[in-house]
Design an enzyme around this catalytic site. Structure first.
Site, PDB file in Angstrom:
ATOM      1  N   THR A  98       0.823  -1.213   0.000  1.00  0.00           N
ATOM      2  CA  THR A  98       0.000   0.000   0.000  1.00  0.00           C
ATOM      3  C   THR A  98       0.857   1.262   0.000  1.00  0.00           C
ATOM      4  OG1 THR A  98      -0.226  -0.186   2.412  1.00  0.00           O
ATOM      5  CG2 THR A  98      -2.014  -1.067   1.073  1.00  0.00           C
TER       6      THR A  98
ATOM      7  N   ARG B  87      -9.127  -5.849   1.349  1.00  0.00           N
ATOM      8  CA  ARG B  87     -10.089  -6.089   2.417  1.00  0.00           C
ATOM      9  C   ARG B  87      -9.913  -5.182   3.626  1.00  0.00           C
ATOM     10  NH1 ARG B  87      -9.459 -10.824  -0.228  1.00  0.00           N
ATOM     11  NH2 ARG B  87     -11.353 -11.976  -0.691  1.00  0.00           N
TER      12      ARG B  87
ATOM     13  N   GLN C 283       1.255 -13.236  -1.395  1.00  0.00           N
ATOM     14  CA  GLN C 283      -0.084 -13.249  -1.979  1.00  0.00           C
ATOM     15  C   GLN C 283      -0.206 -12.137  -3.022  1.00  0.00           C
ATOM     16  OE1 GLN C 283      -1.753 -13.184   2.225  1.00  0.00           O
ATOM     17  NE2 GLN C 283      -3.355 -14.354   1.209  1.00  0.00           N
TER      18      GLN C 283
ATOM     19  N   HIS D 121      -0.188 -16.294  -5.968  1.00  0.00           N
ATOM     20  CA  HIS D 121      -1.300 -15.881  -6.819  1.00  0.00           C
ATOM     21  C   HIS D 121      -0.856 -15.398  -8.192  1.00  0.00           C
ATOM     22  CE1 HIS D 121      -3.631 -15.185  -2.809  1.00  0.00           C
ATOM     23  NE2 HIS D 121      -3.617 -16.458  -3.180  1.00  0.00           N
TER      24      HIS D 121
ATOM     25  N   CYS E 152      -4.327 -21.662 -25.329  1.00  0.00           N
ATOM     26  CA  CYS E 152      -3.060 -22.307 -25.705  1.00  0.00           C
ATOM     27  C   CYS E 152      -1.957 -22.105 -24.670  1.00  0.00           C
ATOM     28  CB  CYS E 152      -2.601 -21.811 -27.079  1.00  0.00           C
ATOM     29  SG  CYS E 152      -1.918 -20.133 -27.075  1.00  0.00           S
TER      30      CYS E 152
ATOM     31  N   CYS F 111      -5.464 -13.467 -27.610  1.00  0.00           N
ATOM     32  CA  CYS F 111      -4.136 -14.059 -27.761  1.00  0.00           C
ATOM     33  C   CYS F 111      -3.666 -13.888 -29.199  1.00  0.00           C
ATOM     34  CB  CYS F 111      -4.199 -15.536 -27.402  1.00  0.00           C
ATOM     35  SG  CYS F 111      -2.663 -16.450 -27.720  1.00  0.00           S
TER      36      CYS F 111
ATOM     37  N   CYS G 271      -3.289 -17.748 -30.868  1.00  0.00           N
ATOM     38  CA  CYS G 271      -4.421 -18.592 -31.266  1.00  0.00           C
ATOM     39  C   CYS G 271      -5.764 -17.877 -31.253  1.00  0.00           C
ATOM     40  CB  CYS G 271      -4.501 -19.827 -30.369  1.00  0.00           C
ATOM     41  SG  CYS G 271      -5.128 -19.484 -28.701  1.00  0.00           S
TER      42      CYS G 271
ATOM     43  N   ASN H 190       0.039  -6.614  11.095  1.00  0.00           N
ATOM     44  CA  ASN H 190      -1.119  -6.259  10.282  1.00  0.00           C
ATOM     45  C   ASN H 190      -1.946  -5.201  10.996  1.00  0.00           C
ATOM     46  OD1 ASN H 190      -2.529  -6.947   7.746  1.00  0.00           O
ATOM     47  ND2 ASN H 190      -4.242  -7.457   9.091  1.00  0.00           N
TER      48      ASN H 190
END
Length: 251
Positions: free
Chosen positions: A16, A24, A91, A111, A122, A144, A147, A210
């Site tokens: 941040t 969240r 994450q 992630h 493809c 893409c 393909c 946190n």
């Protein structure tokens, strides 16, 4: 004695300060605009061309590729360069740990990465900046180039499974570490959140940094609510050379 292996699970709160919003937190993206979650949900993205167009415009507008590492990212690099074995399980999809100078082999991106794109048909891959350039040139849902299939960011969207090999590497690191720091994560998204409990069960010192309470605060050895940009450098500074013994680290 061998210095202990320090593993960090990093969430959106770490970035941040680089101008990338979390999801969240009190001012998180999903709280401000619950509809925005559809833009990164696989089922909606694949089934609705309008969702795809909005998703691409969101990425173009946010400009996250230009974000720079902040004090938290740099502190992790500083600890690694001091000789302490460090592994980051993130994450985040912003690539800022690597941009700060942490070797890519020491970062597990649970992630995926928003710095790349992948074809859902493809599986051809390419840089996100090329896809955004196609938006600037007038395309609103770039297919893409190999393909013609649907192109998506190389991230794990809601509704997609994590890569089992990537998750397996994260679990192995968590089981082997002596110190596990969960920082900037709500610890609500599984299976990543469960790594905190895995670490504690395997005897690691569990530190949670946190802004808001997490489901794992009660089993943590230490919970820190101070701003990450100052708290994490302080915690890592204490770890640098402060621990001896324990299980062998991984250089």
């Amino acid at each position: 004695m061998t210095k202990p292996l320090v593993a960090l699970l990093t969430g959106a709160g770490v970035s941040t300060d680089s101008g990338i919003p979390d999801y969240r937190g009190p001012d998180g993206l999903w709280r401000r605009d619950p509809e925005a979650e559809k833009l990164v949900t696989y089922e909606y993205y694949m089934g609705d061309p309008e969702i795809r167009r909005r998703s691409w415009q969101m990425r173009r507008r946010m400009g996250n590729l230009a974000a720079e590492p902040n004090a938290a990212h740099r502190a992790v690099v500083g600890l690694e360069r001091s000789g302490v074995p460090v592994r980051v399980i993130t994450q985040n999809v912003d690539g800022l740990h690597q941009r700060a100078g942490l070797p890519a082999r020491k970062v597990v991106e649970l992630h995926g990465s928003a710095r790349g794109v992948v074809c859902t048909r493809c599986h051809a891959r390419g840089p996100m900046e090329d896809a955004l350039a196609r938006l600037d040139a007038g395309e609103d849902d770039p297919p893409c180039l190999v393909c013609g299939g649907i192109l998506k960011p190389a991230t794990v969207m809601f509704g997609e499974r994590l890569d089992p090999a990537v998750l397996g590497e994260a679990v192995s690191i968590t089981q082997a570490c002596q110190v596990f720091i969960a920082v900037g994560s709500s610890l609500q998204v599984h299976p990543a959140a469960g790594l905190a409990e895995v670490a504690a069960d395997h005897g690691a010192r569990l530190i949670i940094v946190n802004a808001e309470p997490t489901p794992y605060d009660e089993i943590a050895d230490e919970v820190i609510r101070e701003p990450i940009g100052t708290a994490l450098p302080a915690v890592l500074g204490q770890l640098d050379g402060a621990h001896e013994g324990g299980r062998p680290g991984v250089a």
